[in-house]
Design an enzyme around this catalytic site. Structure first.
Site, PDB file in Angstrom:
ATOM      1  N   GLU A   1       4.875  -2.737  12.425  1.00 12.62           N
ATOM      2  CA  GLU A   1       3.726  -2.584  11.884  1.00 12.62           C
ATOM      3  C   GLU A   1       2.380  -2.461  12.865  1.00 12.62           C
ATOM      4  OE1 GLU A   1       3.638  -1.821   8.964  1.00 12.62           O
ATOM      5  OE2 GLU A   1       5.858  -2.452   8.259  1.00 12.62           O
TER       6      GLU A   1
ATOM      7  N   HIS B   1       6.192   5.399  11.016  1.00 14.32           N
ATOM      8  CA  HIS B   1       7.395   4.556  10.905  1.00 14.32           C
ATOM      9  C   HIS B   1       8.408   5.370  10.928  1.00 14.32           C
ATOM     10  CE1 HIS B   1       5.862   0.717   9.857  1.00 14.32           C
ATOM     11  NE2 HIS B   1       5.246   1.011   8.938  1.00 14.32           N
TER      12      HIS B   1
ATOM     13  N   GLU C   1       7.548   3.204   3.849  1.00 16.32           N
ATOM     14  CA  GLU C   1       7.758   4.369   4.811  1.00 16.32           C
ATOM     15  C   GLU C   1       9.350   4.905   4.664  1.00 16.32           C
ATOM     16  OE1 GLU C   1       8.739   0.521   7.135  1.00 16.32           O
ATOM     17  OE2 GLU C   1       7.283   1.264   5.861  1.00 16.32           O
TER      18      GLU C   1
ATOM     19  N   GLY D   1       1.069  -1.251   0.058  1.00 19.21           N
ATOM     20  CA  GLY D   1       0.117  -0.123  -0.182  1.00 19.21           C
ATOM     21  C   GLY D   1       0.841   1.317   0.183  1.00 19.21           C
ATOM     22  N   ALA D   2       1.878   1.051   0.677  1.00 17.74           N
ATOM     23  CA  ALA D   2       2.908   2.266   0.767  1.00 17.74           C
ATOM     24  C   ALA D   2       4.187   1.693   1.392  1.00 17.74           C
ATOM     25  CB  ALA D   2       2.482   3.534   1.511  1.00 17.74           C
TER      26      ALA D   2
ATOM     27  N   GLU E   1       2.301   5.573   7.712  1.00 14.61           N
ATOM     28  CA  GLU E   1       3.764   5.886   7.187  1.00 14.61           C
ATOM     29  C   GLU E   1       4.408   6.924   8.120  1.00 14.61           C
ATOM     30  OE1 GLU E   1       4.657   3.419   5.171  1.00 14.61           O
ATOM     31  OE2 GLU E   1       2.708   2.737   5.171  1.00 14.61           O
TER      32      GLU E   1
END
Length: 808
Positions: free
Chosen positions: A316, A297, A262, A259-260, A294
């Site tokens: 996570e 993170h 960091e 999804g993304a 994100e």
């Protein structure tokens, strides 16, 4: 073979002073490779070690201009004869392949304008697909980067840009050296990006997207900027440690497997997070939680990094928890927990009953190599871990929780840490026994049940089936009205709710804990009657998730569940919950619990419920969610064709590109659109997303020829990850399961080879493309036999074993 725990421990014991100075040449993507010169700084206590580098070409390794004794097998550069105990700077010159699968330097040409983009997407041990490195999380070091690229391109990376405007105009980009980071946090994104930049808190910020998405980025830029600033400021209030890097760019990139990611200084997102034409309220809230996730993170993962992958949860679980919290409290997106409770948490309950379940925080030896670690990036580490942290904060209190977290971050800044380090900091900050809590919750698998029983006096009683302490809210219902709410601790002794005699009760009403619900008959009957009329959207979400769980455990049959959908979905007023119910029904309920002969009834019920809901003139967001559900399930070609012709629904809702392609796919599935009509839609769209929409629609046509063409495209040697996904979505989409059964057999036979050739990220894509049609008993046996043979790559085997468990 991926890096093992033993190898990582041994290498970390002898290497210090790691640093990277990289110079990349991206000027000729047509060659299929790019140039990389890496100056790797290191001090070693032994004369032999190894660097990782995947599929490098024209490799040379030198030290002070002299060749270094080495061997290269396409994955590792084994070094020998190195001077011991002194700082070394190894020079590695190599050409590295571009990829089309999102694991490495992903190369993409945009169908909309012919522009090319090169983006390095990393995770776990993917850094070795981009540059030579010691690819493990506990060998952190500063990283310096220079890039030569097309002079028309913009290059974005971890550090602030240092090169002058004149240098950049000539295609030369230099970036500031980062603080110590592990290799997997490297990023570089090069191409003719469209950018929106500003300054906040004394730092340069930016949002970037492909040039063809410029209008969509400009449309959403005010909100994206405001969300970023609000989250950044909120973290500054929560955490004592300041943001540790010198810039904060965010980029919507093509081909992302995650999804993304960091990566500090430049966070990358799937560019599906920037929808064309319209960004719904549900999408906006989901994107805000990802932005906040994100950003979390930057502290959990980037400032303080785990030592090995048993502590994935330190990254996570924390980021998932903070994402929902900060998007709501910092950026003002209400009801974010509806998305967690309704869409993500149900999958965590399912995952926690599979053979592959693992503790949120396993022991190091339970994660023997990086491939095993990759498999643990799952609903346990994310959604269950998030849920456990929420329970910890509820149980511990926010003040003590943040005090412990801040002590942990300060103690281990720019270093590596473990579960014991964090638990120790939390335990020191609280009078509660956090170590015992962690043993009960983080080191174990499974979950408890919170059960409602009632005696002859009609007083509801809560009892725990299990062994963990729970602090949860409980509501009392008189019909649809909430007439009482309390926070209670449920432990060894049952809890009598004497004031609520004769009333229905729901424990864990706010989703504070991770536990199965078991309602007594009175409470269950009230919920079944009044579900959609309950005022609290989070309570409704918890109860829908309870229904999902009952279908999963077969306590509630599909017929009974579908009746709930028929009665309550049309009246639902929360758009995220509408989408969650539709998605769950058309996903696990349909694929795993519905016999093939009843699949049409389930789809028809969803379509009917969505149509009835639309008759009530719902709010815009709910109307869009119901329309999306109807577009995916309607069997009325005239209705859908009318939408395509006018570009809008009868209610006046404009078809944005995503919704239009959903309608096209459904018409193709119904046999109402041929190849020429789909091609006309693709040409009219003219974008990469349109190419994917067309691939899905072509595969969805209910003909043997269409299914054969889709499978042939999916099995092309270099098929891109997005194209594979689109074709699979269409391939399994059919009103007649017998049409695709030959391709279920083909998938089971050929998928292991595809995954083995393409690696971790593509294995994830292949596994997620598991047939969404009911398997025959022969196919189930074939799946089990293939897994038992040991020939399935680790990541794919994990996903397939999970599916086998779910089918059971």
């Amino acid at each position: 073979m991926s890096l093992t725990l033993a190898e990582a421990r041994a290498r970390a014991a002898v290497l210090t002073g790691v640093s990277y100075d990289l110079d990349l040449d991206l000027t000729d993507p047509g060659r299929g490779t790019y140039g990389c010169t890496a100056l790797v700084g290191v001090t070693t206590a032994e004369p032999a070690t190894f660097l990782e580098l995947k599929d490098g070409q024209d490799l040379s390794v030198t030290l002070d201009g002299e060749p270094v004794e080495h061997a290269y097998d396409g994955r590792r550069i084994t070094l020998a004869g190195l001077p011991v105990g002194v700082p070394l700077t190894l020079r590695v010159d190599v050409r590295v392949p571009y990829v089309s699968d999102g694991d490495g330097m992903h190369l993409m040409t945009d169908a909309a304008d012919g522009e090319t983009y090169a983006s390095a997407y990393l995770s776990l041990d993917v850094a070795q697909r981009v540059f030579p490195c010691f690819d493990q999380v506990d060998l952190k070091g500063p990283l310096t980067l220079a890039v030569t690229a097309d002079p028309r391109w913009t290059v974005i990376a971890n550090g602030r840009v240092l090169s002058s405007p004149q240098e950049r105009a000539a295609g030369r980009w230099r970036f500031a050296t980062t603080p110590p980071v592990c290799p997997s946090l490297f990023v570089v994104c090069a191409g003719p990006w469209h950018s929106v930049t500003w300054e906040h808190a004394g730092l340069p910020f930016g949002w970037h997207a492909r040039a063809s998405l410029a209008a969509d980025l400009d449309r959403d830029a005010p909100e994206l900027m405001a969300t970023t600033n609000a989250c950044f400021d909120h973290y500054a209030e929560l955490f004592d440690e300041p943001y540790a890097f010198d810039s904060y760019d965010q980029l919507f990139g093509p081909g992302h497997n995650w999804g993304a990611m960091e990566t500090p200084g430049c966070v990358t997102y799937r560019d599906e997070y920037l929808p064309r034409g319209r960004t719904s309220d549900v999408a906006r809230a989901g994107r805000a939680t990802t932005i906040a996730h994100e950003m979390a993170h930057m502290w959990f993962g980037n400032l303080v990094t785990m030592r090995w992958w048993e502590d994935t949860w330190l990254n996570e679980s924390f980021a998932d928890y903070m994402g929902y919290r900060v998007a709501a409290d910092g950026a003002g997106f209400a009801d974010t927990l509806v998305g967690h409770e309704g869409r993500r948490k149900p999958g965590a309950y399912t995952a926690d009953e599979r053979r592959s379940s693992h503790p949120v925080a396993p022991l190091p030896e339970d994660v023997p190599d990086v491939d095993a670690a990759f498999a643990n990036f799952d609903a346990i580490s994310y959604s269950k871990g998030n849920s456990l942290l929420r329970q910890l904060v509820t149980w511990l209190g926010d003040e003590d929780f943040l005090a412990g977290v801040n002590a942990h971050l300060t103690t281990h800044r720019f270093g590596n840490a473990t579960l014991d380090d964090l638990v120790g900091a939390l335990d020191d900050a609280s009078p509660r026994d956090v170590r015992a809590w962690a043993e009960a919750w983080l080191r174990t698998t499974g979950f408890d049940t919170l059960r409602v029983i009632r005696g002859e006096d009609d007083v509801p009683v809560l009892e725990r089936v299990g062994s963990r302490p729970h602090r949860v809210s409980v509501v009392a219902l008189d019909g649809p009205a909430i007439v009482g709410r309390a926070m209670v601790d449920v432990d060894d002794e049952p809890v009598r709710l004497s004031d609520w005699a004769g009333l229905a009760v729901v424990p864990n009403a706010g989703g504070e804990s991770f536990a199965r619900l078991a309602l007594d008959p009175l409470s269950a009957a009230v919920v079944a009657e009044h579900l959609s009329a309950l005022e609290d959207p989070l309570l409704r979400t918890v109860l829908w998730a309870h229904a999902f769980d009952r279908v999963h455990t077969r306590d509630l049959g599909v017929v009974g569940y579908v009746d709930l959908v028929r009665r309550h979905l049309p009246a639902e007023t929360n758009a995220a919950l509408v989408g969650g119910v539709v998605g769950r029904t058309l996903g696990p309920v349909l694929a795993l619990r519905t016999p093939a002969e009843h699949a049409g009834t389930v789809r028809a019920t969803v379509a009917g419920a969505c149509a009835v809901g639309l008759l009530g003139s719902p709010a815009e967001g709910v109307g869009l969610a119901l329309t999306q559900g109807l577009a995916a399930t309607s069997s009325d070609p005239a209705l859908l064709e009318g939408w395509l012709t006018t570009g809008a629904t009868e209610a006046g809702l404009t078809l944005d590109p995503a919704l239009r392609w959903s309608v096209v796919a459904r018409l193709a599935e119904l046999g109402q659109l041929d190849e020429a009509a789909i091609e006309a839609e693709r040409v009219a769209d003219g974008t990469f997303a349109g190419d994917l929409g067309a691939a899905r629609a072509l595969a969805a046509r209910p003909t043997a020829e269409a299914k054969a063409q889709a499978w042939a495209r999916m099995t092309e040697p270099d098929v891109g990850n997005r194209v594979f996904e689109a074709c699979a979505d269409g391939l399994w989409s059919t009103e007649e399961p017998s049409l695709v059964r030959p391709y279920v057999d083909a998938y089971l036979a050929e998928a292991p080879g595809i995954a083995g050739r393409r690696g971790q990220g593509f294995s994830l894509v292949v596994g997620r493309a598991f047939p969404s049609v009911a398997l025959t008993s022969t196919q189930r046996s074939a799946l089990a036999s293939t897994l038992a043979s040991g020939s399935v790559p680790t990541v794919l085997a994990r996903l397939w074993n999970d599916t086998l468990d779910d089918l059971g």
